[in-house]
Structure formats: C-alpha cells, structure tokens
Design an enzyme around this catalytic site. Structure first.
Site, PDB file in Angstrom:
ATOM      1  N   SER A  10       0.845  -1.192   0.000  1.00 37.08           N
ATOM      2  CA  SER A  10       0.000   0.000   0.000  1.00 37.08           C
ATOM      3  C   SER A  10       0.881   1.244   0.000  1.00 37.08           C
ATOM      4  O   SER A  10       2.113   1.147  -0.043  1.00 37.08           O
ATOM      5  CB  SER A  10      -0.832   0.015   1.287  1.00 37.08           C
ATOM      6  OG  SER A  10       0.058   0.083   2.384  1.00 37.08           O
ATOM      7  N   GLY A  11       0.244   2.416   0.076  1.00 35.76           N
ATOM      8  CA  GLY A  11       1.017   3.665   0.158  1.00 35.76           C
ATOM      9  C   GLY A  11       1.919   3.667   1.380  1.00 35.76           C
ATOM     10  O   GLY A  11       3.094   4.042   1.302  1.00 35.76           O
ATOM     11  N   HIS A  12       1.373   3.236   2.515  1.00 41.00           N
ATOM     12  CA  HIS A  12       2.176   3.184   3.739  1.00 41.00           C
ATOM     13  C   HIS A  12       3.319   2.175   3.574  1.00 41.00           C
ATOM     14  O   HIS A  12       4.467   2.438   3.968  1.00 41.00           O
ATOM     15  CB  HIS A  12       1.279   2.824   4.926  1.00 41.00           C
ATOM     16  CG  HIS A  12       2.028   2.602   6.193  1.00 41.00           C
ATOM     17  ND1 HIS A  12       2.829   3.556   6.778  1.00 41.00           N
ATOM     18  CD2 HIS A  12       2.122   1.490   6.995  1.00 41.00           C
ATOM     19  CE1 HIS A  12       3.380   3.069   7.875  1.00 41.00           C
ATOM     20  NE2 HIS A  12       2.964   1.822   8.027  1.00 41.00           N
ATOM     21  N   ASP A  32       0.940  -9.691   0.229  1.00 41.33           N
ATOM     22  CA  ASP A  32      -0.368  -9.029   0.255  1.00 41.33           C
ATOM     23  C   ASP A  32      -1.440 -10.041  -0.113  1.00 41.33           C
ATOM     24  O   ASP A  32      -1.224 -10.895  -0.988  1.00 41.33           O
ATOM     25  CB  ASP A  32      -0.376  -7.852  -0.742  1.00 41.33           C
ATOM     26  CG  ASP A  32      -1.508  -6.894  -0.457  1.00 41.33           C
ATOM     27  OD1 ASP A  32      -1.244  -5.791   0.042  1.00 41.33           O
ATOM     28  OD2 ASP A  32      -2.677  -7.251  -0.736  1.00 41.33           O
ATOM     29  N   ASP A  33      -2.585  -9.936   0.553  1.00 44.46           N
ATOM     30  CA  ASP A  33      -3.646 -10.918   0.313  1.00 44.46           C
ATOM     31  C   ASP A  33      -4.448 -10.624  -0.951  1.00 44.46           C
ATOM     32  O   ASP A  33      -5.274 -11.430  -1.363  1.00 44.46           O
ATOM     33  CB  ASP A  33      -4.573 -10.995   1.530  1.00 44.46           C
ATOM     34  CG  ASP A  33      -3.829 -11.570   2.731  1.00 44.46           C
ATOM     35  OD1 ASP A  33      -2.787 -12.211   2.518  1.00 44.46           O
ATOM     36  OD2 ASP A  33      -4.294 -11.370   3.868  1.00 44.46           O
ATOM     37  N   GLY A  64      -1.662   0.552   7.557  1.00 42.16           N
ATOM     38  CA  GLY A  64      -2.041   1.692   8.381  1.00 42.16           C
ATOM     39  C   GLY A  64      -3.127   1.386   9.400  1.00 42.16           C
ATOM     40  O   GLY A  64      -3.106   1.911  10.510  1.00 42.16           O
ATOM     41  N   HIS A 129      10.098  13.890  26.095  1.00 42.28           N
ATOM     42  CA  HIS A 129      10.701  13.090  27.164  1.00 42.28           C
ATOM     43  C   HIS A 129       9.646  12.362  28.012  1.00 42.28           C
ATOM     44  O   HIS A 129       8.575  12.891  28.313  1.00 42.28           O
ATOM     45  CB  HIS A 129      11.548  13.984  28.078  1.00 42.28           C
ATOM     46  CG  HIS A 129      10.726  14.978  28.846  1.00 42.28           C
ATOM     47  ND1 HIS A 129      10.177  14.688  30.076  1.00 42.28           N
ATOM     48  CD2 HIS A 129      10.320  16.225  28.536  1.00 42.28           C
ATOM     49  CE1 HIS A 129       9.498  15.727  30.501  1.00 42.28           C
ATOM     50  NE2 HIS A 129       9.554  16.678  29.581  1.00 42.28           N
ATOM     51  N   HIS A 138      -0.738   4.988  16.361  1.00 41.42           N
ATOM     52  CA  HIS A 138      -0.252   5.751  15.202  1.00 41.42           C
ATOM     53  C   HIS A 138      -0.135   7.215  15.615  1.00 41.42           C
ATOM     54  O   HIS A 138      -1.141   7.844  15.964  1.00 41.42           O
ATOM     55  CB  HIS A 138      -1.233   5.594  14.039  1.00 41.42           C
ATOM     56  CG  HIS A 138      -0.795   6.281  12.774  1.00 41.42           C
ATOM     57  ND1 HIS A 138      -1.482   6.140  11.596  1.00 41.42           N
ATOM     58  CD2 HIS A 138       0.249   7.109  12.491  1.00 41.42           C
ATOM     59  CE1 HIS A 138      -0.878   6.849  10.648  1.00 41.42           C
ATOM     60  NE2 HIS A 138       0.168   7.451  11.168  1.00 41.42           N
TER      61      HIS A 138
HETATM   62  C1  LIG Z   1     -11.932  13.182  13.162  1.00 38.09           C
HETATM   63  C2  LIG Z   1     -12.188  12.366  11.928  1.00 38.09           C
HETATM   64  C3  LIG Z   1     -11.785  10.887  12.212  1.00 38.09           C
HETATM   65  C4  LIG Z   1     -13.666  12.433  11.613  1.00 38.09           C
HETATM   66  O1  LIG Z   1     -13.930  11.748  10.443  1.00 38.09           O
HETATM   67  P1  LIG Z   1     -15.448  11.533   9.957  1.00 38.09           P
HETATM   68  O2  LIG Z   1     -16.188  10.780  11.011  1.00 38.09           O
HETATM   69  O3  LIG Z   1     -15.398  10.982   8.592  1.00 38.09           O
HETATM   70  O4  LIG Z   1     -16.005  13.034   9.976  1.00 38.09           O
HETATM   71  P2  LIG Z   1     -16.636  13.895   8.791  1.00 38.09           P
HETATM   72  O5  LIG Z   1     -15.591  14.220   7.779  1.00 38.09           O
HETATM   73  O6  LIG Z   1     -17.894  13.219   8.360  1.00 38.09           O
HETATM   74  O7  LIG Z   1     -16.998  15.244   9.562  1.00 38.09           O
HETATM   75  C5  LIG Z   1     -18.041  15.288  10.515  1.00 38.09           C
HETATM   76  C6  LIG Z   1     -18.026  16.660  11.148  1.00 38.09           C
HETATM   77  O8  LIG Z   1     -16.862  16.796  11.997  1.00 38.09           O
HETATM   78  C7  LIG Z   1     -16.038  17.886  11.549  1.00 38.09           C
HETATM   79  N1  LIG Z   1     -14.639  17.422  11.622  1.00 38.09           N
HETATM   80  C8  LIG Z   1     -14.121  16.308  11.070  1.00 38.09           C
HETATM   81  N2  LIG Z   1     -12.827  16.194  11.367  1.00 38.09           N
HETATM   82  C9  LIG Z   1     -12.514  17.274  12.111  1.00 38.09           C
HETATM   83  C10 LIG Z   1     -11.306  17.693  12.709  1.00 38.09           C
HETATM   84  N3  LIG Z   1     -10.170  16.985  12.582  1.00 38.09           N
HETATM   85  N4  LIG Z   1     -11.319  18.827  13.425  1.00 38.09           N
HETATM   86  C11 LIG Z   1     -12.455  19.562  13.556  1.00 38.09           C
HETATM   87  N5  LIG Z   1     -13.655  19.205  13.013  1.00 38.09           N
HETATM   88  C12 LIG Z   1     -13.666  18.064  12.291  1.00 38.09           C
HETATM   89  C13 LIG Z   1     -16.478  18.164  10.118  1.00 38.09           C
HETATM   90  O9  LIG Z   1     -16.236  19.494   9.759  1.00 38.09           O
HETATM   91  C14 LIG Z   1     -17.936  17.827  10.184  1.00 38.09           C
HETATM   92  O10 LIG Z   1     -18.609  18.905  10.803  1.00 38.09           O
HETATM   93  P3  LIG Z   1     -20.081  19.376  10.303  1.00 38.09           P
HETATM   94  O11 LIG Z   1     -20.986  18.188  10.550  1.00 38.09           O
HETATM   95  O12 LIG Z   1     -20.377  20.544  11.188  1.00 38.09           O
HETATM   96  O13 LIG Z   1     -19.929  19.693   8.860  1.00 38.09           O
HETATM   97  C15 LIG Z   1     -11.346  12.841  10.707  1.00 38.09           C
HETATM   98  O14 LIG Z   1     -11.863  14.013  10.112  1.00 38.09           O
HETATM   99  C16 LIG Z   1      -9.894  13.101  11.040  1.00 38.09           C
HETATM  100  O15 LIG Z   1      -9.487  14.159  11.540  1.00 38.09           O
HETATM  101  N6  LIG Z   1      -9.089  12.077  10.711  1.00 38.09           N
HETATM  102  C17 LIG Z   1      -7.653  12.146  10.922  1.00 38.09           C
HETATM  103  C18 LIG Z   1      -6.951  11.950   9.605  1.00 38.09           C
HETATM  104  C19 LIG Z   1      -5.476  11.956   9.806  1.00 38.09           C
HETATM  105  O16 LIG Z   1      -4.925  12.505  10.748  1.00 38.09           O
HETATM  106  N7  LIG Z   1      -4.756  11.255   8.932  1.00 38.09           N
HETATM  107  C20 LIG Z   1      -3.309  11.146   9.122  1.00 38.09           C
HETATM  108  C21 LIG Z   1      -2.714  10.257   8.113  1.00 38.09           C
HETATM  109  S1  LIG Z   1      -0.967  10.171   8.419  1.00 38.09           S
END
Ligand SMILES: CC(C)(COP(=O)(O)OP(=O)(O)OC[C@H]1O[C@@H](n2cnc3c(N)ncnc32)[C@H](O)[C@@H]1OP(=O)(O)O)[C@@H](O)C(=O)NCCC(=O)NCCS
Length: 219
Positions: A10-12, A32-33, A64, A129, A138
């Site tokens: 995958s990407g990761h 990979d499966d 991931g 620390h 993660h």
């Molecule tokens: C928090 C999280 C898991 C929510 O995902 P979700 O359940 O799919 O949420 P949605 O995208 O449907 O958003 C739902 C609501 O929450 C809000 N929201 C989502 N993520 C948010 C965040 N990080 N901070 C603030 N508000 C957030 C949206 O704006 C939306 O608000 P609204 O209903 O008023 O429009 C996701 O947005 C997130 O932050 N994931 C982390 C991704 C990440 O860090 N990846 C790293 C890869 S290395």
C-alpha cells in the site's frame, strides 16, 4: 538478515520499503492478500500474508489500519519481526521501541520515552521526554506529544494534533487532525477541535471510526 518482507502493498508500505532500503536491507519483497497486486514501490509482491511465518526474511507489517496491523503482527513469531527507524529520525539513546514499530523521517523521540510494538511514528512527528506510547498506536504526520504523555493501545493521534504535557489518552481513541488535547481522555472515542472534545454522535460518520480508516483498507 539482509532480506525484508513487508506485509501490505500500500502507500504506507511503500514508505516502509523506503526506510528499509535506507536501513541497508538488500532485498525487499511484499506480501499481500490481494492477488491482483503484483508490485509496490518497485518491489515485487511474492505471496500472501500467511507466508510471513515461513519466509526466510525479517518481517514488518506495513498496514495503516491498527486493527488489521495488530491481527497480522500477532500471528507472526516475534523473533521474525524487525523495527525500522529512518536514518533522519533523532531518537535518544535510552528510548525503548517495540517490535514491528516504524519510525519515519524527521521524527524526534526524546529521552525516557517508551514506544510500544506495532506503532507508526509518522513523518515529522515528535514524542517528548518520558512519554509512554502503547502498542499499535499511530502518531500521524506532524503531530506532537509534549513531555510525559501517555497514549493507550490502538489510539491514533491525527495529523498535526498536539497533546499537552502530562495528559493521558485512553486506548482505542481517534484524535482528529489538528486537535489540541489539554486534559486527560479516559474513555475511547473520537475527539476533535481546540481544545479537543468528544465528537457528537450525530455529527460523525462511521467511515473513520476505530483506526480511522474503513475496514479492509490498508493505507
Ligand atoms: C476526526 C475524523 C476521524 C472524523 O472523520 P469523519 O467521522 O469521517 O467526519 P466527517 O468528515 O464526516 O466530519 C463530521 C463533522 O466533523 C467535523 N470534523 C471532522 N474532522 C474534524 C477535525 N479533525 N477537526 C475539527 N472538526 C472536524 C467536520 O467538519 C464535520 O462537521 P459538520 O458536521 O459541522 O460539517 C477525521 O476528520 C480526522 O481528523 N481524521 C484524521 C486523519 C489523519 O490525521 N490522517 C493522518 C494520516 S498520516
């Protein structure tokens, strides 16, 4: 051992392969499966994850999703598992890092920190620390744990999130991208915003629950 098998094409997994190459692994292969995937990052996919146990190579899980990563890692004998640290990560001498954990480029881990097994300490994040990071955690790109933070097993600290010093976060939490955790989080759930608060049930979709990634997805 100069050969590494990475589970999860995958990407990761591609990033994991790059770190492995920089750690002097001469031969890198993927397992990979998905029978339709034949290469990843220029490396061949030579079989399924079940073959990890008998392959003559070190093994690491490059998936991931924490639940899938845990399930697969726990099926592999611990002596086959490797730990990868990017040469451009800064890790203090006394830091303890568990089997199967990957530490990516630009990470800083300061003295006294303990990192569990099967973790991803992602690009340009920091663990200060005396932090204790559980298993299958993660720490996503650009997120920061201040000193003496505790993170429970299976928790995901989202991209660019910050956790205040001495805060403790329960297992199986999702901390949203950009959140700032300023007090203890004692039960699992999704927490977003500044300061981080539990996401209202009506607001959230289910697609990013748990590991934050849809089931059966690998990156
Ligand atoms: C928090 C999280 C898991 C929510 O995902 P979700 O359940 O799919 O949420 P949605 O995208 O449907 O958003 C739902 C609501 O929450 C809000 N929201 C989502 N993520 C948010 C965040 N990080 N901070 C603030 N508000 C957030 C949206 O704006 C939306 O608000 P609204 O209903 O008023 O429009 C996701 O947005 C997130 O932050 N994931 C982390 C991704 C990440 O860090 N990846 C790293 C890869 S290395």
């Amino acid at each position: 051992m100069n050969k590494l098998a990475i589970i999860g094409a995958s990407g990761h997994g591609k990033v994991v392969a790059d770190i492995a190459k920089k750690n002097s692994y001469r031969e890198i292969v993927f397992l990979d499966d998905d029978e339709n995937v034949h290469e990843c990052g220029g490396y061949p996919v030579i079989g399924k994850s079940i073959e990890a146990e008998r392959i003559d190579a070190d093994v690491i899980v490059g998936i991931g999703n924490a639940d899938i990563r845990k399930r697969i890692q726990e099926s592999i004998p611990v002596e086959k598992l490797t730990t990868l640290v990017h040469p451009d990560a800064v890790v203090a001498e006394d830091v303890v890092i568990g089997a199967g954990t990957v530490v990516m480029a630009g990470v800083v881990i300061n003295p006294g920190a303990k990192i569990g097994k099967g973790c991803i300490i992602n690009t340009c994040s920091s663990v200060d620390h005396d932090c204790t990071v559980g298993d299958y955690v993660h720490i996503a790109v650009g997120s920061h744990l201040c000193g003496t933070v505790i993170v429970g097993d299976g928790t995901w600290i989202g991209a660019g999130a910050t956790v205040r010093n001495n805060a403790s976060i329960s297992s199986d939490c999702m901390i949203g991208a950009g959140a700032v955790v300023i007090s203890n989080i004692e039960e699992s759930g999704i927490f977003i915003g500044v300061p981080a608060r539990r996401m209202e049930m009506g607001k959230k979709s289910t697609k990013n629950m748990g590991g934050g990634i849809p089931p059966n997805s690998k990156s």
